[in-house]
Design an enzyme around this catalytic site. Structure first.
Site, short mmCIF file in Angstrom:
data_model
loop_
_atom_site.label_atom_id
_atom_site.label_comp_id
_atom_site.label_asym_id
_atom_site.label_seq_id
_atom_site.Cartn_x
_atom_site.Cartn_y
_atom_site.Cartn_z
CG HIS A 102 -3.60 -2.04 -6.29
ND1 HIS A 102 -2.40 -1.49 -5.90
CD2 HIS A 102 -4.52 -1.59 -5.40
CE1 HIS A 102 -2.58 -0.74 -4.83
NE2 HIS A 102 -3.87 -0.78 -4.51
CD GLU A 103 -8.26 -2.90 -4.99
OE1 GLU A 103 -8.28 -3.25 -3.78
OE2 GLU A 103 -8.04 -1.72 -5.34
CG HIS A 106 -4.92 -3.96 -1.03
ND1 HIS A 106 -3.89 -3.35 -0.33
CD2 HIS A 106 -5.41 -3.03 -1.88
CE1 HIS A 106 -3.77 -2.10 -0.74
NE2 HIS A 106 -4.66 -1.89 -1.69
#
Length: 229
Positions: A102-103, A106
């Site tokens: 998920h990071e 980003h």
């Protein structure tokens, strides 16, 4: 100032939103704890997953660092670094892999110029000011019958709500990118993907809860202002 603490509007508007936010926080903690016990079949760590997701996106200039703190994982665009907590960086669990991916999502958003995340960064300075000054201005304005200050405080607090509203598509998009990458790369099996989805979905609810609290508080300030007039 007693009315600011015992105002019925807080009980009817803000408190339910606060309880929702607390429930969301409990869910993300419990989901992460549950799926932290499920070790990936391929023995992939969180750091490994982040590296692979970035590699597949053609990104090779993002650093990955280990940091202390529980669920302190984040991507810092200023230093172009993904910081993963100790429970994610080296852990080989379904939860850790999902959070790390998920990071990485980003980082991909920034690299590809994803508009909502660019917009969020653009209004961040104003949001920081609003989060610090809004409540004092509303309080001072009401205490001294200076409604112009109240209006300025409400406007500043509105920027916080707007920031959190923009945050929702940013977070959901990063999670979609993460799950797609984990599935297509084979880092997680078909049986493991649902676990990562549940962790990321629970995390997304915390942003929904934060937005609900901000909107409820904003509506409360507006109603107090109208009542004082």
């Amino acid at each position: 100032m007693p009315f600011m603490f015992f105002d019925p509007l807080y009980i009817y508007l803000v408190l339910p939103a606060v309880l929702l936010a607390m429930l969301a926080q409990f869910r993300v903690s419990s989901s992460f704890k549950k799926y932290s016990q499920e070790i990936t079949q391929k023995g992939v760590s969180g750091a490994d997953a982040a590296c692979e997701v970035l590699r597949r996106a053609g990104i090779d200039d993002v650093r990955i660092e280990r940091v202390q703190g529980h669920l302190a994982d984040h991507y810092d665009p200023r230093e172009n670094v993904i910081r993963l907590s100790e429970a994610v960086h080296d852990a080989q669990s379904v939860a850790a892999v999902g959070v790390a991916a998920h990071e990485a999502g980003h980082a991909i958003q920034y690299a590809h110029g994803y508009f909502p995340i660019r917009l969020r960064m653009a209004i961040l300075p104003v949001t920081n000011i609003g989060s610090k000054l809004a409540l004092p201005l509303v309080l001072i304005g009401i205490l001294f019958e200076m409604m112009q200050l109240v209006n300025i405080g409400i406007l500043l607090f509105g920027t916080v709500a707007v920031f959190q509203l923009i945050t929702l598509p940013v977070e959901f998009n990063a999670s979609r990118r993460a799950i797609t990458a984990l599935s297509e790369s084979g880092l997680l099996t078909a049986d493991e993907i649902p676990g990562s989805k549940k962790v990321l979905s629970a995390a997304a609810l915390t942003y929904v809860g934060a937005l609900a609290v901000s909107l409820a508080q904003l509506l409360r300030f507006v109603m107090i202002s109208r009542r004082r007039r």
